[in-house]
Scaffold this active site. Structure first.
Site, PDB file in Angstrom:
ATOM      1  N   LYS A  17       0.836  -1.222   0.000  1.00 41.01           N
ATOM      2  CA  LYS A  17       0.000   0.000   0.000  1.00 41.01           C
ATOM      3  C   LYS A  17       0.860   1.258   0.000  1.00 41.01           C
ATOM      4  CE  LYS A  17      -1.944  -1.594   3.738  1.00 41.01           C
ATOM      5  NZ  LYS A  17      -1.425  -2.986   3.765  1.00 41.01           N
ATOM      6  N   GLY A  41       3.051  -0.907   8.789  1.00 42.45           N
ATOM      7  CA  GLY A  41       4.409  -0.593   8.345  1.00 42.45           C
ATOM      8  C   GLY A  41       4.346  -0.472   6.842  1.00 42.45           C
ATOM      9  N   HIS A  42       4.364   0.744   6.333  1.00 44.39           N
ATOM     10  CA  HIS A  42       4.205   0.977   4.896  1.00 44.39           C
ATOM     11  C   HIS A  42       5.558   1.401   4.315  1.00 44.39           C
ATOM     12  CE1 HIS A  42      -0.399   1.724   5.431  1.00 44.39           C
ATOM     13  NE2 HIS A  42      -0.003   0.524   5.790  1.00 44.39           N
ATOM     14  N   GLN A 233      -3.414  -2.249   7.177  1.00 42.06           N
ATOM     15  CA  GLN A 233      -3.736  -3.671   7.280  1.00 42.06           C
ATOM     16  C   GLN A 233      -4.382  -4.149   5.960  1.00 42.06           C
ATOM     17  OE1 GLN A 233      -4.754  -1.610  10.338  1.00 42.06           O
ATOM     18  NE2 GLN A 233      -2.568  -1.983  10.559  1.00 42.06           N
TER      19      GLN A 233
HETATM   20  P1  GDP Z   1       2.202  -2.238   3.048  1.00 40.93           P
HETATM   21  O1  GDP Z   1       2.097  -2.468   4.511  1.00 40.93           O
HETATM   22  O2  GDP Z   1       0.981  -2.688   2.302  1.00 40.93           O
HETATM   23  O3  GDP Z   1       2.584  -0.829   2.687  1.00 40.93           O
HETATM   24  O4  GDP Z   1       3.380  -3.169   2.532  1.00 40.93           O
HETATM   25  P2  GDP Z   1       4.815  -3.393   3.258  1.00 40.93           P
HETATM   26  O5  GDP Z   1       5.651  -2.188   3.050  1.00 40.93           O
HETATM   27  O6  GDP Z   1       4.642  -3.867   4.644  1.00 40.93           O
HETATM   28  O7  GDP Z   1       5.358  -4.639   2.456  1.00 40.93           O
HETATM   29  C1  GDP Z   1       5.536  -4.616   1.081  1.00 40.93           C
HETATM   30  C2  GDP Z   1       7.013  -4.929   0.792  1.00 40.93           C
HETATM   31  O8  GDP Z   1       7.184  -5.278  -0.558  1.00 40.93           O
HETATM   32  C3  GDP Z   1       7.908  -3.733   1.006  1.00 40.93           C
HETATM   33  O9  GDP Z   1       9.160  -4.186   1.458  1.00 40.93           O
HETATM   34  C4  GDP Z   1       8.034  -3.115  -0.383  1.00 40.93           C
HETATM   35  O10 GDP Z   1       9.234  -2.388  -0.568  1.00 40.93           O
HETATM   36  C5  GDP Z   1       8.025  -4.345  -1.231  1.00 40.93           C
HETATM   37  N1  GDP Z   1       7.427  -4.205  -2.570  1.00 40.93           N
HETATM   38  C6  GDP Z   1       6.365  -3.468  -2.954  1.00 40.93           C
HETATM   39  N2  GDP Z   1       6.065  -3.694  -4.246  1.00 40.93           N
HETATM   40  C7  GDP Z   1       6.942  -4.614  -4.685  1.00 40.93           C
HETATM   41  C8  GDP Z   1       7.123  -5.295  -5.930  1.00 40.93           C
HETATM   42  O11 GDP Z   1       6.387  -5.121  -6.897  1.00 40.93           O
HETATM   43  N3  GDP Z   1       8.148  -6.203  -5.993  1.00 40.93           N
HETATM   44  C9  GDP Z   1       8.964  -6.459  -4.953  1.00 40.93           C
HETATM   45  N4  GDP Z   1       9.926  -7.347  -5.103  1.00 40.93           N
HETATM   46  N5  GDP Z   1       8.816  -5.830  -3.754  1.00 40.93           N
HETATM   47  C10 GDP Z   1       7.804  -4.939  -3.629  1.00 40.93           C
HETATM   48  P1  IMO Z   2       0.104  -3.021   7.176  1.00 41.18           P
HETATM   49  O1  IMO Z   2      -0.671  -1.725   7.174  1.00 41.18           O
HETATM   50  C1  IMO Z   2       0.195  -7.240   8.364  1.00 41.18           C
HETATM   51  C2  IMO Z   2      -1.795  -8.262  12.148  1.00 41.18           C
HETATM   52  C3  IMO Z   2      -0.915  -8.712  13.296  1.00 41.18           C
HETATM   53  C4  IMO Z   2      -1.856  -9.656  14.006  1.00 41.18           C
HETATM   54  C5  IMO Z   2      -3.210  -8.948  13.838  1.00 41.18           C
HETATM   55  C6  IMO Z   2      -3.627  -8.111  15.036  1.00 41.18           C
HETATM   56  O2  IMO Z   2       1.578  -2.858   7.206  1.00 41.18           O
HETATM   57  O3  IMO Z   2      -0.392  -3.918   6.085  1.00 41.18           O
HETATM   58  P2  IMO Z   2      -2.820  -5.776  16.003  1.00 41.18           P
HETATM   59  O4  IMO Z   2      -1.471  -5.325  16.491  1.00 41.18           O
HETATM   60  O5  IMO Z   2      -3.380  -4.966  14.878  1.00 41.18           O
HETATM   61  O6  IMO Z   2      -3.803  -5.934  17.122  1.00 41.18           O
HETATM   62  O7  IMO Z   2      -2.572  -7.270  15.443  1.00 41.18           O
HETATM   63  O8  IMO Z   2      -3.088  -8.123  12.711  1.00 41.18           O
HETATM   64  N1  IMO Z   2      -1.415  -6.951  11.555  1.00 41.18           N
HETATM   65  C7  IMO Z   2      -0.810  -6.809  10.376  1.00 41.18           C
HETATM   66  N2  IMO Z   2      -0.356  -7.727   9.494  1.00 41.18           N
HETATM   67  N3  IMO Z   2       0.280  -5.926   8.070  1.00 41.18           N
HETATM   68  C8  IMO Z   2      -0.205  -4.994   8.923  1.00 41.18           C
HETATM   69  O9  IMO Z   2      -0.270  -3.680   8.611  1.00 41.18           O
HETATM   70  C9  IMO Z   2      -0.748  -5.422  10.153  1.00 41.18           C
HETATM   71  N4  IMO Z   2      -1.271  -4.779  11.221  1.00 41.18           N
HETATM   72  C10 IMO Z   2      -1.690  -5.729  12.054  1.00 41.18           C
HETATM   73  O10 IMO Z   2       0.231  -9.383  12.828  1.00 41.18           O
HETATM   74  O11 IMO Z   2      -1.943 -10.880  13.316  1.00 41.18           O
HETATM   75 MG    MG Z   3       3.142  -3.432   6.055  1.00 43.30          MG
END
Ligand code: GDP
Ligand code: IMO
Ligand code: MG
Length: 432
Positions: A17, A41-42, A233
């Site tokens: 995201k 964690g974005h 999430q």
């Molecule tokens: P979010 O929580 O939905 O914002 O996603 P996260 O940041 O937690 O996890 C997505 C991970 O995948 C991050 O480490 C990004 O840098 C990485 N990522 C996003 N898009 C791509 C992609 O198209 N390919 C690869 N290999 N990594 C990606």
């Molecule tokens: P983003 O925005 C993945 C999961 C936790 C746990 C459950 C409940 O980066 O996609 P909480 O601390 O919210 O009460 O935990 O939800 N969880 C996530 N899993 N990405 C997240 O956020 C999450 N935020 C919470 O691992 O299973």
């Molecule tokens: Mg994340």
């Protein structure tokens, strides 16, 4: 009057995201987070830099945009301060571009202790939360005991003292129960200094623009400004429709943007649904297509599937189209964004779960519970076995990959408009 667009996750979070909100930001005036808190964690990558945002919206890096933390968000002042100060150090001053809703709820140090105590009390049935106090903070909101950002502007010490007292009574009683069962009580060591740090962070928070955000967003729409609402999430972690009780404590679906920002349903425009070419999950709870073999490990290694917040290993598996059809329905998704396609580059065969078999019966509808009785039914497609990370436009994508995308579009009955082939902002392909 303008309509607000929404970008949200269709799986169990971490779909990418952050990357896509940042990518789409140039089209918008305002980027607004509507739920969740520092459990998110974005991750964003551009110009060789990598950032992980937790509470701050992902629209801060494109310049000149207003970023809003909406009323539906829960905010930990200490983590917020840390995040904002780190960004300031890297040259991203937020005071002018970040607004915070007065109605957002505050995460107290004792909420974190309660999160810990609740998890301990569940024993083997624990949720595997991020430990950030999310559940207890939303519990206080719903039970009408919460403290809000706007509360810090008037007689805050009194309000805080009452909340503290109530939480301590709860922690004592949970600790007593834990000891009686032979468990470990939650330690209160260091709570005083955590509270001091928290109060200092409240002073820091006062320096920001604390606003009546529901008026702000509706005036902006009336003035023809564009808004992108950023989900946290994923829909399978939604408190109503996710794999309950293994969910987070907020409405992560489209409707959460209405309550989390004060936008009427008739004012919602595009809904961007984002998903990975496979599937991951962090924490406990059912996951029908989870892989426990070498293939799962390979996805984790190539996709770097480790939590952005907790560093935990993400559980990995094949894409689940039963679940995706369900979350597309719940959210009224108008266009899909497919992420991490490149992670599957070397796989000779790609599997996609198109139905579940439950007690011998085939179903394409997402059931009440997705426990161990659910057996995924797979369709196999040939892998493209080509490095997608070099592709910069649609015409360069290999035919086997296009076949996979077309197959997903047919199964999901929704167009896939963007394909992501790497973590960098630039590694993104629009489809006509
Ligand atoms: P979010 O929580 O939905 O914002 O996603 P996260 O940041 O937690 O996890 C997505 C991970 O995948 C991050 O480490 C990004 O840098 C990485 N990522 C996003 N898009 C791509 C992609 O198209 N390919 C690869 N290999 N990594 C990606
Ligand atoms: P983003 O925005 C993945 C999961 C936790 C746990 C459950 C409940 O980066 O996609 P909480 O601390 O919210 O009460 O935990 O939800 N969880 C996530 N899993 N990405 C997240 O956020 C999450 N935020 C919470 O691992 O299973
Ligand atoms: Mg994340």
């Amino acid at each position: 009057m303008r309509k607000a667009d929404i970008l949200l996750g269709l799986q169990w979070g971490d779909e990418g995201k952050g990357k896509m909100v940042d990518f789409l930001t140039p089209k918008y005036d305002i980027i607004a987070r509507f739920q969740g808190g520092p459990n998110a964690g974005h991750t964003l990558e551009f110009e060789g830099q990598k950032y992980v945002l937790r509470s701050i919206p992902s629209g801060i890096f494109q310049g000149g945009k207003i970023n809003l933390i909406g009323n539906g968000v829960v905010l930990d002042p200490v983590l917020f301060r840390k995040e904002a100060e780190e960004l300031a150090q890297s040259g991203h001053q937020l005071h002018d571009c970040l607004y915070i809703s007065k109605k957002a709820h505050l995460i107290l140090p004792t909420h974190r202790l309660l999160d810990q105590a609740n998890e301990a009390a569940k024993g083997k049935a624990k949720i595997g939360t991020t430990g950030k106090g999310i559940g207890p903070t939303y519990t206080d909101k719903i039970s009408r005991n919460g403290l809000r950002v706007g509360d810090i502007l008037d007689r805050f010490e009194e309000k805080y003292a009452l909340a503290h007292q109530r939480h301590m009574e709860m922690i004592y009683s949970l600790n007593e129960a834990a000891v009686a069962k032979g468990g470990t009580p939650v330690s209160l060591d260091g709570l005083d200094s955590l509270e001091q740090e928290w109060m200092q962070a409240i002073d820091y928070l006062r320096q920001f623009r604390l606003i009546d955000s529901e008026h702000f967003v509706n005036k902006a729409l009336a003035q023809d400004q564009t808004i992108l609402c950023e989900g946290a999430q994923g829909s399978l972690l939604d408190v109503d429709f996710g794999s309950y009780p293994f969910v987070t404590s907020s409405n992560t679906i489209c409707a959460g943007a209405c309550t989390g920002l004060g936008i009427a349903p008739s004012r919602i425009g595009e809904v961007y649904g984002i998903f990975k070419a496979y599937c991951t999950r962090v924490g406990s709870g059912p996951f029908p297509t989870e892989l426990f073999d070498e293939t799962g490990k390979k996805i984790r290694d190539i996709g770097h599937e480790y939590g952005a917040v907790t560093g935990r290993e993400r559980r990995c598996g094949w894409i689940d189209l039963v679940a995706l059809r369900y979350t597309i329905m719940l959210n009224g998704v108008t266009q899909l964004l497919m992420m991490k396609s490149d992670v599957l580059d070397t796989f000779p065969v790609i599997k996609a779960c198109t139905a579940y078999r439950i007690n011998g019966e085939l179903t394409r509808d997402f059931p009440f519970s997705i426990d161990e009785n659910v057996e995924p039914v797979y369709e196999e497609l040939p892998g493209w076995q080509t490095d997608l990370t070099h592709c910069t436009k649609q015409e360069e994508l290999p035919q086997a990959f296009i076949n996979y995308v077309n197959f997903l579009e047919r199964e999901l009955n929704t167009p896939i408009k963007i394909i992501s082939v790497g973590p960098d902002r630039e590694a993104t392909i629009w489809r006509e």
